[in-house]
Design a protein around this motif. Sequence first.
Motif, PDB file in Angstrom:
ATOM      1  N   THR A 182     -79.383 -24.976 -54.977  1.00  0.00           N
ATOM      2  CA  THR A 182     -79.282 -24.281 -56.261  1.00  0.00           C
ATOM      3  C   THR A 182     -77.855 -24.395 -56.785  1.00  0.00           C
ATOM      4  O   THR A 182     -76.906 -24.102 -56.052  1.00  0.00           O
ATOM      5  CB  THR A 182     -79.649 -22.806 -56.098  1.00  0.00           C
ATOM      6  OG1 THR A 182     -80.970 -22.697 -55.578  1.00  0.00           O
ATOM      7  CG2 THR A 182     -79.574 -22.076 -57.435  1.00  0.00           C
ATOM      8  N   GLU A 201     -73.855 -20.247 -59.777  1.00  0.00           N
ATOM      9  CA  GLU A 201     -73.872 -19.439 -60.989  1.00  0.00           C
ATOM     10  C   GLU A 201     -72.495 -18.877 -61.311  1.00  0.00           C
ATOM     11  O   GLU A 201     -72.294 -18.292 -62.367  1.00  0.00           O
ATOM     12  CB  GLU A 201     -74.896 -18.313 -60.858  1.00  0.00           C
ATOM     13  CG  GLU A 201     -76.333 -18.815 -60.732  1.00  0.00           C
ATOM     14  CD  GLU A 201     -77.353 -17.687 -60.732  1.00  0.00           C
ATOM     15  OE1 GLU A 201     -76.947 -16.522 -60.511  1.00  0.00           O
ATOM     16  OE2 GLU A 201     -78.551 -17.968 -60.962  1.00  0.00           O
ATOM     17  N   TYR A 202     -71.542 -19.043 -60.402  1.00  0.00           N
ATOM     18  CA  TYR A 202     -70.196 -18.548 -60.628  1.00  0.00           C
ATOM     19  C   TYR A 202     -69.370 -19.581 -61.400  1.00  0.00           C
ATOM     20  O   TYR A 202     -69.766 -20.742 -61.562  1.00  0.00           O
ATOM     21  CB  TYR A 202     -69.519 -18.209 -59.294  1.00  0.00           C
ATOM     22  CG  TYR A 202     -69.475 -19.364 -58.310  1.00  0.00           C
ATOM     23  CD1 TYR A 202     -68.509 -20.368 -58.395  1.00  0.00           C
ATOM     24  CD2 TYR A 202     -70.410 -19.458 -57.276  1.00  0.00           C
ATOM     25  CE1 TYR A 202     -68.460 -21.415 -57.497  1.00  0.00           C
ATOM     26  CE2 TYR A 202     -70.372 -20.509 -56.367  1.00  0.00           C
ATOM     27  CZ  TYR A 202     -69.399 -21.477 -56.482  1.00  0.00           C
ATOM     28  OH  TYR A 202     -69.364 -22.524 -55.596  1.00  0.00           O
ATOM     29  N   ALA A 240     -69.462 -19.079 -65.614  1.00  0.00           N
ATOM     30  CA  ALA A 240     -70.558 -18.434 -64.900  1.00  0.00           C
ATOM     31  C   ALA A 240     -71.784 -18.337 -65.806  1.00  0.00           C
ATOM     32  O   ALA A 240     -71.678 -17.938 -66.970  1.00  0.00           O
ATOM     33  CB  ALA A 240     -70.121 -17.049 -64.438  1.00  0.00           C
ATOM     34  N   LEU A 241     -72.918 -18.751 -65.283  1.00  0.00           N
ATOM     35  CA  LEU A 241     -74.179 -18.704 -66.021  1.00  0.00           C
ATOM     36  C   LEU A 241     -75.317 -18.365 -65.068  1.00  0.00           C
ATOM     37  O   LEU A 241     -75.265 -18.732 -63.885  1.00  0.00           O
ATOM     38  CB  LEU A 241     -74.487 -20.068 -66.668  1.00  0.00           C
ATOM     39  CG  LEU A 241     -73.703 -20.510 -67.889  1.00  0.00           C
ATOM     40  CD1 LEU A 241     -74.162 -21.907 -68.312  1.00  0.00           C
ATOM     41  CD2 LEU A 241     -73.896 -19.537 -69.045  1.00  0.00           C
ATOM     42  N   GLU A 242     -76.318 -17.690 -65.588  1.00  0.00           N
ATOM     43  CA  GLU A 242     -77.536 -17.515 -64.816  1.00  0.00           C
ATOM     44  C   GLU A 242     -78.412 -18.749 -64.980  1.00  0.00           C
ATOM     45  O   GLU A 242     -78.570 -19.268 -66.083  1.00  0.00           O
ATOM     46  CB  GLU A 242     -78.297 -16.267 -65.286  1.00  0.00           C
ATOM     47  CG  GLU A 242     -77.583 -14.953 -65.003  1.00  0.00           C
ATOM     48  CD  GLU A 242     -78.439 -13.759 -65.378  1.00  0.00           C
ATOM     49  OE1 GLU A 242     -79.622 -13.953 -65.750  1.00  0.00           O
ATOM     50  OE2 GLU A 242     -77.922 -12.627 -65.301  1.00  0.00           O
ATOM     51  N   ASN A 243     -78.934 -19.244 -63.885  1.00  0.00           N
ATOM     52  CA  ASN A 243     -79.822 -20.416 -63.884  1.00  0.00           C
ATOM     53  C   ASN A 243     -79.196 -21.613 -64.607  1.00  0.00           C
ATOM     54  O   ASN A 243     -79.785 -22.180 -65.533  1.00  0.00           O
ATOM     55  CB  ASN A 243     -81.171 -20.076 -64.522  1.00  0.00           C
ATOM     56  CG  ASN A 243     -81.878 -18.952 -63.804  1.00  0.00           C
ATOM     57  OD1 ASN A 243     -81.936 -18.933 -62.576  1.00  0.00           O
ATOM     58  ND2 ASN A 243     -82.415 -18.000 -64.569  1.00  0.00           N
ATOM     59  N   PRO A 244     -78.003 -22.046 -64.204  1.00  0.00           N
ATOM     60  CA  PRO A 244     -77.368 -23.194 -64.866  1.00  0.00           C
ATOM     61  C   PRO A 244     -78.079 -24.498 -64.531  1.00  0.00           C
ATOM     62  O   PRO A 244     -78.808 -24.601 -63.542  1.00  0.00           O
ATOM     63  CB  PRO A 244     -75.952 -23.180 -64.295  1.00  0.00           C
ATOM     64  CG  PRO A 244     -76.123 -22.576 -62.935  1.00  0.00           C
ATOM     65  CD  PRO A 244     -77.193 -21.542 -63.083  1.00  0.00           C
TER      66      PRO A 244
END
Length: 251
Positions: free
Chosen positions: A233, A236-237, A59-63
């Motif tokens: 998009t 993010e998970y 999980a990352l923000e804005n991958p």
Amino acid sequence: MFTAVLAGCAAPAPPPDPEPRPPLSLECTKTQDEVETVTENGASQPICVRGAWVFIAPALENPQRMRRSEIFLRNGSEPVTGREGSVIVHDVELSVRLGESGASDDAWHVLWQLHGPTDGQWRPPPVALHVRNGRLGLSGGAGHPNHSWKQANHEWSKPLIPISDGETHRVRIVVVLSSDPRKGSVSASVDGRSVLEQWRPRSPDGYTPGTLYPGQHQVSSRIGLYRGSQSETPPEYEQIVVQRVLEATGH
């Protein structure tokens, strides 16, 4: 088999098999220190859990739209490769947790591919196993030197089965490698049922790219999670793919 892996990465160990398996040179416990890995854009290094490879895009923000965690397969000490006229066998048990992205037509997830440079350039693979639009399927052709999305679309895709998160499937693929479309073929079975038999790839526009590109002298067998999004998009998970290789040969 892979329920514990997909349930959470804190303890990614699948339960013991009901019957003991004989030791296999392909089990990742035997080759983890030797295997060549490729990771990009924040994807995790592949890890080995009881003979199965686990590939994670955390999980990352804005991958980034494309992320990769892969290994090049080896049979014992030898890399699994193929050339003109080779027969590639890939037999694997696999399970995925891809979330909504796995059911989207706007995202793709490559689990296995035969890949190598074509005239010194890295193009899309001639044969790959992917998840897209909620289906497990085979694809290729987009890397052919004569491919053009608008004028000469060589890309082909063959759906195999619907696939959902947490399911375990055994997939066996046999590829006869050839840049001659009359000789190159793909066969596949899923959970013991034949779904494709010596099929010669053909794109919807009628082009026949073969299973090896002109100018492509060698391909290597690699597995993992290589995922990308087109216009949507990217998720993010966390996404996870688990694969236990039962057979991987090239001759």
